[in-house]
Scaffold this active site. Structure first.
Site, PDB file in Angstrom:
ATOM      1  N   ARG A 129     -33.030 -42.945   1.880  1.00 14.93           N
ATOM      2  CA  ARG A 129     -32.009 -44.046   1.891  1.00 14.93           C
ATOM      3  C   ARG A 129     -31.557 -44.356   3.618  1.00 14.93           C
ATOM      4  NH1 ARG A 129     -28.957 -40.409  -2.832  1.00 14.93           N
ATOM      5  NH2 ARG A 129     -30.271 -39.039  -1.383  1.00 14.93           N
ATOM      6  N   ARG A 181     -20.591 -53.395  -3.469  1.00 17.25           N
ATOM      7  CA  ARG A 181     -20.207 -52.117  -4.502  1.00 17.25           C
ATOM      8  C   ARG A 181     -19.119 -51.399  -3.666  1.00 17.25           C
ATOM      9  NH1 ARG A 181     -25.001 -48.825  -4.872  1.00 17.25           N
ATOM     10  NH2 ARG A 181     -25.985 -50.431  -5.864  1.00 17.25           N
ATOM     11  N   ARG A 212     -36.568 -52.112 -10.054  1.00 17.86           N
ATOM     12  CA  ARG A 212     -35.429 -51.270  -9.366  1.00 17.86           C
ATOM     13  C   ARG A 212     -34.124 -50.617 -10.313  1.00 17.86           C
ATOM     14  NH1 ARG A 212     -31.826 -51.551  -4.847  1.00 17.86           N
ATOM     15  NH2 ARG A 212     -30.229 -49.821  -5.292  1.00 17.86           N
ATOM     16  N   TYR A 249     -33.637 -47.157 -12.614  1.00 15.68           N
ATOM     17  CA  TYR A 249     -32.981 -45.877 -12.178  1.00 15.68           C
ATOM     18  C   TYR A 249     -31.546 -45.933 -12.713  1.00 15.68           C
ATOM     19  CZ  TYR A 249     -29.824 -43.173  -8.675  1.00 15.68           C
ATOM     20  OH  TYR A 249     -28.932 -42.293  -8.423  1.00 15.68           O
ATOM     21  N   ARG A 263     -21.529 -51.906   1.081  1.00 11.64           N
ATOM     22  CA  ARG A 263     -21.381 -50.929   0.389  1.00 11.64           C
ATOM     23  C   ARG A 263     -20.247 -50.073   0.862  1.00 11.64           C
ATOM     24  NH1 ARG A 263     -24.640 -52.708  -2.200  1.00 11.64           N
ATOM     25  NH2 ARG A 263     -26.875 -51.987  -2.784  1.00 11.64           N
ATOM     26  N   ASN A 311     -22.487 -44.005  -2.376  1.00  9.13           N
ATOM     27  CA  ASN A 311     -23.100 -43.831  -0.745  1.00  9.13           C
ATOM     28  C   ASN A 311     -22.464 -42.819  -0.180  1.00  9.13           C
ATOM     29  OD1 ASN A 311     -23.452 -46.758  -2.051  1.00  9.13           O
ATOM     30  ND2 ASN A 311     -25.096 -46.384  -0.254  1.00  9.13           N
ATOM     31  N   ALA A 320     -31.576 -45.718 -16.541  1.00  6.76           N
ATOM     32  CA  ALA A 320     -31.691 -44.513 -17.068  1.00  6.76           C
ATOM     33  C   ALA A 320     -30.524 -43.565 -17.029  1.00  6.76           C
ATOM     34  CB  ALA A 320     -32.710 -43.719 -16.355  1.00  6.76           C
ATOM     35  N   LYS A 321     -29.661 -43.887 -15.889  1.00  9.90           N
ATOM     36  CA  LYS A 321     -28.513 -43.048 -15.822  1.00  9.90           C
ATOM     37  C   LYS A 321     -27.366 -43.568 -16.734  1.00  9.90           C
ATOM     38  CE  LYS A 321     -28.898 -40.427 -11.565  1.00  9.90           C
ATOM     39  NZ  LYS A 321     -28.625 -39.188 -11.505  1.00  9.90           N
TER      40      LYS A 321
END
Ligand code: NAD
Length: 353
Positions: A197, A302, A146, A149, A222, A178, A152-153
């Protein structure tokens, strides 16, 4: 200002384009390989260029030359793809972007790059809002696919930052927390796994009476940001190049925190309030590895630190309940009134009865 938007047909792109056309004099050229969400945007200051950026390099180059600022939104951004097609994620979200960075350097153009709040990774028990220039970025193990992603960002951010240092690239990096609003992902049939999502899964479940699946207990916490608040923040960033020069900025609503389980209850309650009847959707627990596949892991908490954006004069205005209320109302209105729905608003067996 001339703005080139890559990924204009997505959730953020379609909402941002409409917001900028209504609230500025900017001229927008937008590229995407899907036009469903921008079909309703007809404006003399908006031009849509259909195509896959990997195949229309010359056109992209011409448009970068034309633009004053390039806003890059293109990415695979659904957790199920990180696990089922990890290399596609790296190829599109990282390697493809390196070409765009080169074009911005060549033509000396400003780049506004969308990254993700996922770069903060695991909270590891910290309960301090994540801040752009202080918080450590903590990725999970390599076998937890997971994180490809976010990794890479993160590397994309580091490369852009390095080009800023070495080549004077004028950039701003945005880390969204979000966002939620109209045109979010796409609806799915009852009990679908993976895919879009969480809002779209829950909205689909409410409409079809399918299960509201709580991944790993639904404990992930979130903060949710209304797309209209987000679009105001992005406009501010576009319009204040010197204040945002070579900066990384969180966009989020720290006061709009909720666990996914709390969100499910909120949406059930709002559905009753908006339609006057209860949905047949029931909360059902499911393991993350069953829902997304082996290699799934999640961040438990988060919340953004938004002091940098506040210093520029931005504050979120829309609270958690109103964020979901207005978004759900948009879906209900559309689905209730339209004869022919675009595919992203069609879930198998959608019925409001
Ligand atoms: N929505 C959020 O809350 C959120 C959170 C974190 C990060 N982000 C980041 O923000 C950006 C936009 O997110 P979004 O939610 O709008 O995603 P999205 O998937 O709705 O939009 C991405 C758009 O890019 C287009 N696209 C993909 N590959 C393409 C290609 N090869 N050529 C042309 N077009 C292509 C897609 O068709 C889509 O319209 C992404 O970089 C994402 O990682 C978003």
């Amino acid at each position: 200002m001339n703005i080139l938007m890559l990924g204009v047909g997505g959730f953020i792109g379609s909402n941002l384009a409409a917001h900028l056309l209504a609230n500025s004099d900017h001229v927008i050229a937008g590229i995407d390989d899907n036009d469903e969400k921008i079909a309703d945007i007809q404006h003399e200051r908006f031009t849509f260029i259909p195509g896959d950026v990997r195949r229309i390099g010359d056109k992209v180059d011409d448009l970068v030359r034309w633009a004053d600022v390039v806003v890059d939104l293109i990415a695979y951004a659904n957790p199920s793809i990180y696990i089922t097609r990890p290399l596609d994620v790296v190829n599109l979200n990282l390697f493809q972007n390196l070409e765009l960075i080169d074009r911005c350097i060549k033509h000396r153009k400003r780049l506004v790059q969308f990254s993700t709040s996922e770069v903060y990774g695991l909270s590891e028990g910290r309960r301090k809002p994540f801040s752009e220039d202080e918080t450590n970025l903590v990725m999970g193990p390599v076998k937890k696919q997971r994180w490809i992603y976010a990794s890479a960002k993160e590397l994309l951010e580091r490369i852009i930052y390095a080009h800023g240092q070495q080549d004077g690239l004028d950039f701003t990096i945005i880390r969204p927390f979000n966002f939620v609003g109209p045109k979010f992902d796409y609806l799915v049939g009852p009990g679908a796994l993976g895919g879009p999502r969480v809002f779209s899964h829950f909205m689909s479940a409410l409409l079809t009476g399918g299960p509201m699946q709580l991944v790993d207990g639904g404990h992930a916490h979130r903060s949710y940001t209304h797309i209209d608040d987000a679009s105001r923040a992005i406009q501010l960033i576009i319009d204040r190049p010197s204040a945002c020069h070579q900066e990384i900025l969180n966009i989020g609503s720290p006061q709009n925190g909720a666990t996914v389980r709390e969100l499910a209850h909120l949406m059930l309650d709002l559905y009753r309030e908006l339609t006057g009847k209860s949905s047949e959707a029931k909360l059902v627990d499911i393991a993350g590895t069953s829902f997304y596949g082996e290699g799934y892991e999640d961040c438990d908490w988060r919340i953004p630190d938004i002091r940098k954006l506040e210093a520029l004069g931005w504050q979120p205005r829309i609270n958690l309940r109103d964020t979901f209320r207005s978004t759900m109302a948009w879906y209900l209105d559309r689905i209730d009134s339209a004869d022919e729905l675009p595919s992203y608003l069609r879930a198998e067996a959608v019925s409001l009865a």
